[in-house]
Design a protein around this motif. Structure first.
Motif, short mmCIF file in Angstrom:
data_model
loop_
_atom_site.label_atom_id
_atom_site.label_comp_id
_atom_site.label_asym_id
_atom_site.label_seq_id
_atom_site.Cartn_x
_atom_site.Cartn_y
_atom_site.Cartn_z
N ILE A 1 -65.02 -56.48 60.89
CA ILE A 1 -65.06 -55.58 62.04
C ILE A 1 -66.36 -54.75 62.05
CG2 ILE A 1 -63.78 -53.70 60.87
CD1 ILE A 1 -62.29 -53.38 63.61
N ASP A 2 -66.95 -54.63 63.22
CA ASP A 2 -68.16 -53.81 63.44
C ASP A 2 -69.43 -54.35 62.81
OD1 ASP A 2 -67.01 -52.01 65.05
OD2 ASP A 2 -66.77 -50.42 63.55
N HIS A 3 -69.41 -55.58 62.36
CA HIS A 3 -70.64 -56.10 61.76
C HIS A 3 -71.62 -56.61 62.81
CE1 HIS A 3 -69.51 -56.44 57.23
NE2 HIS A 3 -69.19 -55.28 57.76
N GLY A 4 -71.20 -56.57 64.10
CA GLY A 4 -72.18 -56.81 65.16
C GLY A 4 -71.99 -58.08 65.99
N LYS A 5 -70.79 -58.64 65.97
CA LYS A 5 -70.56 -59.89 66.72
C LYS A 5 -70.85 -59.73 68.20
CE LYS A 5 -66.38 -60.11 65.50
NZ LYS A 5 -66.34 -59.06 64.51
N SER A 6 -70.25 -58.70 68.79
CA SER A 6 -70.39 -58.56 70.24
C SER A 6 -71.84 -58.27 70.61
CB SER A 6 -69.47 -57.46 70.76
OG SER A 6 -68.16 -57.74 70.36
N THR A 7 -72.52 -57.53 69.76
CA THR A 7 -73.93 -57.24 70.03
C THR A 7 -74.75 -58.52 69.99
OG1 THR A 7 -73.55 -55.12 68.94
CG2 THR A 7 -75.84 -55.72 69.37
N VAL B 1 -64.13 -52.18 69.78
CA VAL B 1 -63.76 -53.39 69.04
C VAL B 1 -63.38 -54.50 70.01
CG1 VAL B 1 -62.85 -52.10 67.09
CG2 VAL B 1 -61.31 -52.82 68.90
N THR B 2 -63.46 -55.71 69.52
CA THR B 2 -63.04 -56.86 70.30
C THR B 2 -61.57 -57.11 69.99
OG1 THR B 2 -65.22 -57.74 69.91
CG2 THR B 2 -63.61 -59.27 70.80
N GLY C 1 -62.62 -58.83 65.06
CA GLY C 1 -62.82 -58.67 63.62
C GLY C 1 -61.69 -57.95 62.91
N ASN D 1 -77.12 -59.23 59.32
CA ASN D 1 -77.44 -58.45 60.54
C ASN D 1 -77.80 -57.01 60.20
OD1 ASN D 1 -77.62 -57.86 63.29
ND2 ASN D 1 -75.46 -57.28 63.43
N LYS D 2 -78.32 -56.30 61.17
CA LYS D 2 -78.70 -54.89 61.11
C LYS D 2 -79.84 -54.63 60.13
CE LYS D 2 -74.04 -53.43 62.38
NZ LYS D 2 -72.99 -52.42 62.34
N ASP E 1 -82.66 -53.83 60.82
CA ASP E 1 -83.48 -52.72 61.31
C ASP E 1 -82.99 -51.37 60.79
OD1 ASP E 1 -81.79 -51.40 63.94
OD2 ASP E 1 -81.15 -53.31 63.12
N SER F 1 -81.74 -58.61 63.54
CA SER F 1 -81.18 -57.39 64.10
C SER F 1 -80.62 -57.77 65.47
CB SER F 1 -82.26 -56.32 64.27
OG SER F 1 -81.76 -55.33 65.13
N ALA F 2 -79.31 -57.79 65.56
CA ALA F 2 -78.71 -58.14 66.85
C ALA F 2 -79.06 -57.07 67.88
CB ALA F 2 -77.20 -58.26 66.70
N LYS F 3 -79.34 -55.88 67.38
CA LYS F 3 -79.62 -54.78 68.28
C LYS F 3 -80.99 -54.94 68.93
CE LYS F 3 -79.41 -49.76 68.07
NZ LYS F 3 -79.14 -48.69 67.12
P1 GTP Z 1 -65.54 -55.97 66.54
O1 GTP Z 1 -65.57 -56.76 67.78
O2 GTP Z 1 -64.77 -54.74 66.68
O3 GTP Z 1 -65.17 -56.74 65.35
O4 GTP Z 1 -67.04 -55.44 66.30
P2 GTP Z 1 -68.33 -56.30 66.41
O5 GTP Z 1 -68.50 -57.09 65.17
O6 GTP Z 1 -68.35 -57.02 67.70
O7 GTP Z 1 -69.46 -55.19 66.37
P3 GTP Z 1 -70.32 -54.64 67.57
O8 GTP Z 1 -71.22 -55.67 68.13
O9 GTP Z 1 -69.42 -53.91 68.51
O10 GTP Z 1 -71.24 -53.63 66.75
C1 GTP Z 1 -70.74 -52.55 65.98
C2 GTP Z 1 -71.77 -51.45 65.91
O11 GTP Z 1 -72.90 -51.87 65.19
C3 GTP Z 1 -72.26 -51.01 67.27
O12 GTP Z 1 -72.40 -49.61 67.25
C4 GTP Z 1 -73.61 -51.69 67.39
O13 GTP Z 1 -74.49 -50.96 68.21
C5 GTP Z 1 -74.08 -51.69 65.95
N1 GTP Z 1 -74.99 -52.79 65.70
C6 GTP Z 1 -74.80 -54.11 65.98
N2 GTP Z 1 -75.87 -54.83 65.61
C7 GTP Z 1 -76.78 -53.97 65.08
C8 GTP Z 1 -78.09 -54.11 64.53
O14 GTP Z 1 -78.67 -55.18 64.44
N3 GTP Z 1 -78.69 -52.98 64.07
C9 GTP Z 1 -78.10 -51.77 64.13
N4 GTP Z 1 -78.79 -50.71 63.66
N5 GTP Z 1 -76.87 -51.59 64.68
C10 GTP Z 1 -76.21 -52.67 65.14
#
Ligand code: GTP
Length: 594
Positions: free
Chosen positions: A12-18, A51-52, A79, A130-131, A133, A162-164
């Motif tokens: 969870i929150d590791h950045g899938k949706s991003t 979250v997704t 996640g 991921n992340k 950055d 960096s998905a961001k």
């Molecule tokens: P679930 O769907 O809940 O499992 O979460 P997720 O894995 O889809 O994560 P999501 O894409 O919502 O990202 C979670 C948080 O991480 C968000 O606040 C994003 O902005 C942040 N984030 C995602 N990718 C990156 C990245 O490459 N760098 C940084 N600094 N933050 C990121």
């Protein structure tokens, strides 16, 4: 057309949706502005919690460095530990998965759990860090963790992105082209398509999401769902971009949707095989077992029943893992008894009822399933999901409760805290393995101990550094009792709960004391009692509201006031009724017992 079907999996929150948003943007499926709105997490609950909750499928066209166009069908998966079922469904529709690991957190329990699901499905896993950055990213360490935790990936390159910001995402797209196999689907064979998800639309009926393993799908032909043995003519077929885009044909290997027009969602089961009626495939796909409900609770209307009925029926059509049966409570009237994947799922359903249907509900204390053997020698075993149906103690031979196998992944320095949390919740230690500074603890533990607040306790105890994955182990004998709650001598059926005998004295005391402050007062004092096996084991008295006599009575003499108070007190003997309005706080009192 070159096709690549893949899922994005991660903790969870590791950045899938991003990452999903970035891929759609880089393949020009959506614009930058749409991406900033997190297009895929479109449900209000998903945006509120970040979250997704439900997997989503999108087709993208990627113009690769080799000059060719590739059709990418990807599935963004949830996640949270409650939604593993969604992940499993999605994986069986793909040839590969991007395993995303957050460099600020490293490998976590759901990383491992999702990786195992992917291995079980036999698909190719592409690890991605991921992340990078982020200021707190520990990229080398995370990469090392991936190599040790998943030795099978030793030859796989690990990408850093960096998905961001989008850095490195182009390489991910190229790796998908070169390392993921194209589907081995044969267009000339009869249609064989997996229904991997479904959705209900009030006007169109059930919409099935399908992955074509063999054969093409044409909008003209009559189709058959093999398990439910039902034929129909599709109203429309097409692809998801991510909105539905109608097509005349889908080809073998494709992922798309079929508007079935069928109004009964029971007919379109996730896992079923779709084929052509006139030229059916010989063997159906293996499919998968339906989602098991883990946690049960009553859901009752705060306002009117028909509105709730309408809303919850629609919701259940869209979420096949929500199980709904009608139920009537003496205290709360007509409502529903529902099965959920976990407590987070329960909360999501409650919020969706509010957000999407404007319906506010009272949710009773959640409960797990017990297997009860009566002592009448019949040998029959009762499955009890609703505590109100739990038989009387003197008719029971044995009770069995569901046990889970859990894995707790924690940094080594928090090991003691995590172990004592597991012990407090009756965990039985099974195994411990080390991966660098991470320790993976395995326990068997009663589901009732982890179903409610365990995950949150773990998160707050370890500041989010420990994680949890769970799977069902077995049913095991348990010494549990039914606790009935009486308010003003009347049993309030919706408050009945089951708990371990060791905990009951303490929990009953805490419960009645909490109820003292949340049950609306009456003009007369009301006792609140917890009854176990015929005996009251805890009691408090809710003080009366005395506004009439004591406050307004300045024109009365003192003795007159006292007489009035006496009369109010004596009203309790008309007692033993339960017309008390119970607010949600009353049920939360049970939830927060620890
Ligand atoms: P679930 O769907 O809940 O499992 O979460 P997720 O894995 O889809 O994560 P999501 O894409 O919502 O990202 C979670 C948080 O991480 C968000 O606040 C994003 O902005 C942040 N984030 C995602 N990718 C990156 C990245 O490459 N760098 C940084 N600094 N933050 C990121």
């Amino acid at each position: 057309m070159n096709i690549r079907n893949f899922a994005i999996i991660a903790h969870i929150d590791h950045g899938k949706s991003t990452l999903a948003d970035r891929i759609m943007e880089m393949t020009a499926t959506i614009t930058k502005r749409q991406a900033s709105a997190q297009l895929l997490n479109s449900m209000a609950v998903e945006q509120a919690h970040g979250v997704t909750v439900k997997s989503r499928t999108v087709r993208n066209i990627y113009h690769a460095d080799d000059g060719q166009d590739y059709e990418f069908n990807f599935i963004d998966t949830p996640g949270h530990v409650d939604f593993n079922y969604e992940v499993e469904k999605s994986l069986s529709a793909t040839e590969g998965a991007i395993l995303l690991v957050d460099a600020t957190q490293g490998v976590q329990a759901q990383t491992v759990a999702n990786y195992r699901l992917a291995r079980k499905t036999g698909i190719v896993v592409l690890p991605v860090v991921n992340k990078v950055d982020s200021a707190s990213a520990e990229v080398d360490k995370t990469e090392h963790q991936i190599r040790t935790a998943f030795p099978e990936l030793k030859d796989s390159p690990i990408l850093r992105i960096s998905a961001k910001t989008g850095a490195g995402v182009h390489d991910v797209l190229e790796v998908i082209v070169h390392r993921l196999p194209a589907p081995t689907a044969d267009n000339s064979l009869p249609l064989k398509a997996l229904v991997f998800d479904s959705e209900y639309d009030a006007f169109q009926g059930v919409i099935a999401y399908v992955r074509l393993f063999d054969g093409g799908l044409s909008a003209q032909n009559s189709l058959t769902l093999m398990a439910s043995n039902r034929s129909f003519k599709a109203k429309e077929i097409g692809i998801l971009t991510p909105n539905r885009l109608s097509q005349k044909k889908l080809a073998a290997g494709d992922v798309g949707y079929v508007i079935t027009g069928l109004k009964d969602p029971q007919l379109v089961r996730v896992g079923d095989t779709l084929t052509e009626t006139g030229r059916p495939t010989e063997t159906a796909l293996p499919g998968y077992a339906p989602a098991q409900s883990m946690v049960f609770a009553g859901v009752y209307p705060q306002d009117d029943y028909p509105t709730l009925k309408d809303a919850i029926t629609k919701l259940a059509l869209n979420d096949p893992s929500l199980h709904v049966t009608a139920a009537v409570s003496d205290a709360l009237g007509p409502g529903f008894y529902c099965g959920f994947l976990g407590i987070f799922h329960l909360q999501i359903i409650k919020e969706r009822l509010h957000d999407e249907y404007g319906v506010d509900v009272i949710v009773t204390a959640p409960n797990v399933t017990y297997q009860v053997t009566p002592n009448n020698g019949s040998g029959a075993v009762l499955t009890v999901t609703n505590p109100q149906h739990f038989p009387d103690f003197n008719t029971i031979e044995q009770v069995e409760e569901p046990m889970m196998r859990i894995e707790l992944t924690t940094p080594a320095e928090l090991l003691n805290d995590v172990m004592s949390l597991a012990n407090q919740h009756k965990g039985v230690f099974v195994d411990m393995t080390n991966q660098d500074e991470l320790v993976v603890l395995t326990y068997t533990i009663p589901l009732s101990e982890i179903a409610y607040s365990f995950f949150n306790e773990l998160k707050s105890l370890t500041h989010g550094y420990a994680s949890l994955s769970t799977s069902f182990a077995n049913y095991a004998p348990a010494d549990v009792v039914r606790v009935d709650v009486q308010i003003n001598y009347a049993k309030v059926d919706a408050l009945t709960f089951i708990t371990h005998r060791n905990d009951v004295a303490d929990q009953a005391q805490k419960l009645v004391h909490k109820l003292k402050y949340v049950v609306p007062r009456r003009l007369y004092p009301m006792p609140v009692q917890a009854i176990v096996e015929g005996k009251a084991i805890a009691r408090v008295d809710i003080p009366p509201l005395r506004k009439n006599a004591a406050v307004n009575g300045n024109s009365y003499s003192v003795s007159k006031k006292q007489q009035l108070l006496r009369r109010q007190n004596s009203n309790k003997r008309e007692a033993a009724h339960s017309d008390i309005e119970l607010p949600q706080a009353v049920f939360n009192a049970i939830l927060t017992l620890e």
